[in-house]
Structures are given as structure tokens and as C-alpha cells.
Design an enzyme around this catalytic site. Structure first.
Site, PDB file in Angstrom:
ATOM      1  N   CYS A 121       0.837  -1.236   0.029  1.00 56.54           N
ATOM      2  CA  CYS A 121       0.004   0.061  -0.161  1.00 56.54           C
ATOM      3  C   CYS A 121       0.873   1.043  -0.029  1.00 56.54           C
ATOM      4  O   CYS A 121       0.650   2.196  -0.794  1.00 56.54           O
ATOM      5  CB  CYS A 121      -0.878   0.116   1.404  1.00 56.54           C
ATOM      6  SG  CYS A 121      -1.938  -1.333   1.474  1.00 56.54           S
TER       7      CYS A 121
HETATM    8  C1  BEZ Z   1       0.645  -4.589   1.992  1.00 58.21           C
HETATM    9  O1  BEZ Z   1       0.173  -3.646   1.602  1.00 58.21           O
HETATM   10  O2  BEZ Z   1       1.795  -4.846   1.760  1.00 58.21           O
HETATM   11  C2  BEZ Z   1       0.145  -5.805   2.159  1.00 58.21           C
HETATM   12  C3  BEZ Z   1      -1.206  -5.683   3.027  1.00 58.21           C
HETATM   13  C4  BEZ Z   1      -2.003  -6.798   3.619  1.00 58.21           C
HETATM   14  C5  BEZ Z   1      -1.489  -8.294   3.322  1.00 58.21           C
HETATM   15  C6  BEZ Z   1      -0.319  -8.322   2.474  1.00 58.21           C
HETATM   16  C7  BEZ Z   1       0.440  -6.910   2.065  1.00 58.21           C
END
Ligand code: BEZ
Length: 212
Positions: free
Chosen positions: A45
Site C-alpha cells: 500500500c
Molecule cells: C501490503 O500492503 O503490503 C499488504 C497488506 C496486507 C497483506 C499483505 C500485504
């Protein structure tokens, strides 16, 4: 109720990093891209928000506003924003909805319990100035999205809204387009496509991008 292409995007009021957002009012007469994130302080994100901040001028060229959503509160978003700006070398220039009560996530069916019963998946909604949903995308938490693709789809939607064409696979702005199969009157076709067209099959007619 399921949200389909052509459905009116549900309206809501919710907190954000830029204060309360009344969604339809916030969209105004522009296009909107609403995209959700599983959680604050997560790696994928963080990169996505950085990319969108850098692409904001490209969305603006297409008369589109962007707005993110994550299921944490505005204070958490503000702390995360500092990390995004530091690591992605950009200013965060659009709001993040603070959906800690999951109001918007539930409204837009962004929580898929078989994947995770509390976090949102990576949903995208492109909404037009009439507040109609024109694209939906759902990615798993583990796969960051391709935001160039959203710009490409905005180009396609805005072109096909105004011309009797559709855009072929991997099309990008300026490439040849296809004439919609419903258009068959040669007189009207000549008026609409003065540059001509190539008929590969009766249902597959290629013509230069009419805006070029
Ligand atoms: C991420 O944004 O890196 C992420 C969020 C939830 C699960 C796996 C990755």
C-alpha cells in the site's frame, strides 16, 4: 445490493485525512477513482499511494480525482502519510478515507471474508461525473495494482463515451480503435470516420483514433 457497472455509486459521508468527505459532493462534475487498501503501515500500500501521488497530474488531465480508503482512523493515516512521503519521495496530494468503522468498505463490498474478514481487499471503482460506476477491479492484498492501467481505462471510457468506437486489447491513447458492431450504415460511418476504416471481418472494423 451488488454494485454493478452502471449502478449509482453509493453516497456517504466519512472522515478523511482532509476532513469529512461527502462523496458525491466531493466528486462534483469530475470523474473519480476510489481505491481501497488493506491497512495502514503495510508495504505494498505504501508503494501504491506513492505512485498515485506522482500520477495525480495525469489523473487531473483526464478530469479525474483520486481518493484512497483504508480501515484505520485519520490519526493513523496521518502518521502513515509521513512514512509514505519519506520512502516514496513525494507529497501525498489526495485524501485517504478513514474507514475505521468499515462503513464505506461495507457499502462498497470491499471486505471479502474468505480472503480476510476484517481488512479490505484492493478494490477500485471508477465513477463518472453522473456518479455511475464505470469500472470495478478487485486485487488481492499481495498484488499491487497497475495505476497506468486506470489511466488507460479512463482514456478508453472518455473516448468511447463520445464516439461510436470501442478499444481493442492493450489499446493505448492514439492507437487504432474498433467501430462498434451496431454501426453498419455506410453513410453514417463515412460521416463519423472520415479517415476511413479497414474491414478485417464484418464485425471487426479498425479505424484511426477519431480524436487524433
Ligand atoms: C501490503 O500492503 O503490503 C499488504 C497488506 C496486507 C497483506 C499483505 C500485504
Amino acid at each position: 445490493m451488488a454494485l454493478h457497472l452502471g449502478s449509482v455509486a453509493p453516497d456517504f459521508t466519512q472522515e478523511s485525512t482532509e476532513g469529512p468527505i461527502k462523496f458525491h459532493e466531493w466528486i462534483g462534475n469530475k470523474w473519480a477513482v476510489l481505491f481501497s487498501h488493506p491497512k495502514d503501515f503495510t508495504p505494498v500500500c505504501t508503494t501504491e499511494l506513492g505512485v498515485v501521488a506522482k500520477l495525480k497530474p495525469e489523473f487531473e488531465k483526464r478530469n479525474a480525482k483520486v481518493i484512497a480508503l483504508s480501515v484505520d482512523d485519520a490519526n493513523s493515516h496521518k502518521g502513515w502519510t509521513k512514512d509514505i512521503e519519506e520512502t516514496q519521495h513525494t507529497k501525498l496530494n489526495f485524501p485517504i478515507i478513514a474507514d475505521s468503522d468499515r462503513k464505506v468498505s461495507k457499502l462498497y463490498d470491499m471486505i471479502h471474508p474468505e480472503a480476510n474478514d476484517t481488512l479490505t481487499v484492493r478494490s477500485v471503482f471508477i465513477i463518472d461525473p453522473n456518479k455511475k460506476i464505470r469500472l470495478t477491479l478487485t486485487y488481492p492484498a499481495s498484488a499491487g495494482r497497475n495505476f497506468q492501467e486506470l489511466l488507460r481505462v479512463l482514456d478508453s471510457l472518455q473516448l468511447t463515451d463520445h464516439h461510436s468506437v470501442a478499444t481493442p486489447a492493450d489499446w493505448k491513447h492514439g492507437d487504432d480503435v474498433v467501430i462498434v458492431p451496431s454501426l453498419t450504415d455506410p453513410k453514417i460511418m463515412k460521416e463519423k470516420f472520415p479517415k476511413g476504416w479497414k474491414e478485417l471481418k464484418p464485425y471487426l472494423r479498425m479505424t484511426p483514433d477519431p480524436t487524433r
